[in-house]
Structure formats: structure tokens, C-alpha cells
Write a protein that holds these residues in place. Structure first.
Motif, short mmCIF file in Angstrom:
data_model
loop_
_atom_site.label_atom_id
_atom_site.label_comp_id
_atom_site.label_asym_id
_atom_site.label_seq_id
_atom_site.Cartn_x
_atom_site.Cartn_y
_atom_site.Cartn_z
N ASN A 243 32.94 45.66 32.50
CA ASN A 243 33.72 46.23 33.60
C ASN A 243 33.42 47.73 33.74
O ASN A 243 33.67 48.49 32.80
CB ASN A 243 35.22 46.04 33.34
N TYR B 52 33.34 47.12 42.45
CA TYR B 52 33.04 46.00 41.55
C TYR B 52 34.22 45.03 41.52
O TYR B 52 34.06 43.81 41.64
CB TYR B 52 32.74 46.55 40.17
N ASN B 53 35.41 45.58 41.35
CA ASN B 53 36.61 44.73 41.27
C ASN B 53 36.84 43.98 42.59
O ASN B 53 37.22 42.80 42.58
CB ASN B 53 37.84 45.57 40.93
N PHE C 153 34.14 41.20 42.82
CA PHE C 153 34.39 40.11 41.88
C PHE C 153 35.63 39.30 42.26
O PHE C 153 35.66 38.09 42.10
CB PHE C 153 34.55 40.68 40.47
N ARG C 154 36.65 39.99 42.78
CA ARG C 154 37.93 39.32 43.06
C ARG C 154 37.90 38.52 44.34
O ARG C 154 38.48 37.42 44.41
CB ARG C 154 39.05 40.35 43.11
N THR D 49 33.02 37.13 45.24
CA THR D 49 32.40 36.16 44.32
C THR D 49 32.97 34.75 44.47
O THR D 49 32.21 33.79 44.60
CB THR D 49 32.55 36.65 42.86
N PRO E 132 34.93 36.40 37.01
CA PRO E 132 35.58 37.69 36.83
C PRO E 132 36.69 37.68 35.78
O PRO E 132 36.89 38.67 35.08
CB PRO E 132 36.14 38.02 38.23
N SER E 133 37.39 36.56 35.67
CA SER E 133 38.45 36.45 34.66
C SER E 133 37.89 36.54 33.26
O SER E 133 38.45 37.21 32.38
CB SER E 133 39.22 35.13 34.83
N LYS F 169 36.72 40.13 32.49
CA LYS F 169 37.86 41.00 32.23
C LYS F 169 38.43 40.78 30.83
O LYS F 169 38.87 41.72 30.16
CB LYS F 169 38.95 40.75 33.28
#
Length: 247
Positions: free
Chosen positions: A170, A180-181, A184-185, A188, A206-207, A210
């Protein structure tokens, strides 16, 4: 981030299957679209990441290499071409991914040098101190028990051997962190739904990133297991990290 958090992060919430079983099922389902999605979503940067990781093994000149969570064999094939070892063995719990990997190995004319076989990273079916080098690209965060898998990698590595792990991380700097967040959230999972036809797999991605212990925390885990000369190098604004360690 504790490795217990990683263990609880699974592709299919509410499933009665173990994380390991869920991971195998997920990768079997997306195997045919996995390579395309990797290159598409990273804009091809993932190829350079793999090369940088493998370059760390050049001074070692390993004769035998184990590629853990080998998937469709990209790292195994690249390792054979870059390092020219006598043998590369790739293991993975997804037979679907391995089937595509074997096709790629055969097409590259490397079936005599590379063997891809079903194998569990947490119970590696090779004797102690078998391999000169071990690689793992984007698979360690999928381990059901991270420390057990890393300990197995340590066990089968020869004294003086080197392990290289490539894994997502991250970013911490603005504005890369925010971009990025967001990607990914929101982006993606949408791409996963429409192209790979598996939104769960690309929501899990992403999970799992993280939840993965990163930077110094991951280095501390590797040292606790027994690895020495542990280093962490971040790539592309912190999107990816290379962990390198020796036994």
C-alpha cells in the motif's frame, strides 16, 4: 498488521470452505483470464517488477529454484531465461492455473527444465535444504497461514540460499495513496466483473493487500522465522515490494 488479519481475509465471505480451498476455487475460475488481467491492470509494469526481483538472484547463480504459488508459470519461465538454472520447480494449489502454465512452458520449449506441479506452500513436499533459491510473486498474501508457509520455504532452502518475494503493498505518499485506493476499491472489482467475470476475486485482491503485513513488519516476521540479511525495497511509488532474505 498481524498475520491473523490476513488469514481472516477470504475471497468468499460466508463460505464454509477454508481460505485455502477458496483460493484454489477462485484461481481455477479465473485461470484462463489471469495473465491478461495481470498485464492489463498493471499496464504491463508487472513484467518489470518480476525482472527486478529475479535480478537479485543473479550473483547467486542458483542451480535449483522453487517458485512458490507459481500460478501460470510467468516467474518460473522468466527465471529459466534470466538465470539459466538446471531446474525450476513451480508449485501451486490451483490445478487450473497450472494447466495454463504447462501450456506456456511447453510452447517456450522449456518442459525439460521447468516442472509445474500441484503443491501446498504450507506443506512443501521436498526434503530439507533442497533448493538454492526460492521465488514467490503475488502469492504469499494468499497463504492460509503466512508464518507456516514462510517457515516451509525456509526449511527447503539451502544454507546460503536466497529467497525473493514479490508482493503488492500500500503506497503511503499523497496523491499516489489516494489514487491507488480509489483504483483498487472501485475500478478493480468492476474490471474483474466485466472482463474476468469474477467480481469476488478482484474485490478480494485489495482486501488481501490491505491485510498483508508490509515493510518492516514483514521483515520482522522473516527474521523471526530464521531468515538473515532481510531487506525490503519498494517499487513504483510503493505499489509493490520486493523482500529478499538468505538462510
Amino acid at each position: 498488521m498481524a498475520s491473523k488479519d490476513l488469514q481472516k481475509t477470504v475471497p468468499f465471505e460466508g463460505s464454509n470452505l477454508s481460505k485455502k480451498e477458496q483460493i484454489a476455487h477462485m484461481f481455477n475460475d479465473i485461470a484462463g483470464r489471469y495473465d491478461f488481467m495481470n498485464h492489463f491492470m498493471s499496464l504491463g509494469i508487472d513484467v518489470g517488477w518480476r525482472k527486478k526481483a529475479l535480478k537479485l538472484l543473479v550473483p547467486l547463480q542458483p542451480k535449483t529454484i522453487l517458485d512458490v504459488a507459481t500460478g501460470t508459470g510467468d516467474v518460473a519461465i522468466m527465471a529459466e531465461r534470466m538465470l539459466q538454472p538446471e531446474k525450476v520447480i513451480g508449485i501451486d494449489i490451483s490445478e487450473g492455473m497450472l494447466a495454463f502454465g504447462r501450456e506456456k512452458v511447453a510452447k517456450a520449449g522449456l518442459s525439460d527444465k521447468i516442472t509445474l506441479q500441484t503443491g501446498d506452500s504450507e506443506t512443501i513436499s521436498f526434503p530439507d535444504t533442497t533448493f538454492d533459491a526460492i521465488t514467490a510473486a503475488f502469492g504469499v498474501r494468499n497463504f492460509e497461514n503466512l508464518e507456516k508457509g514462510l517457515a516451509e520455504m525456509y526449511r527447503v532452502l539451502k544454507p546460503g540460499g536466497k529467497m525473493v518475494i514479490l508482493e503488492f503493498s500500500n503506497p503511503t505518499k499523497t496523491p499516489v495513496k489516494q489514487l491507488y485506493n480509489f483504483y483498487f476499491r472501485y475500478i478493480t472489482p468492476t474490471i474483474g466483473k466485466w472482463i474476468a467475470r469474477n467480481k469476488a476475486a478482484y474485490s478480494y485482491l485489495p482486501s488481501s493487500v490491505k491485510a498483508f503485513p508490509q515493510g518492516q513488519i514483514m521483515c520482522d516476521i522473516l527474521q523471526k522465522i530464521g531468515f538473515q540479511a532481510v531487506t525490503c525495497k519498494t517499487l513504483t511509488f510503493g505499489i509493490c515490494s520486493i523482500y529478499c532474505a538468505t538462510r
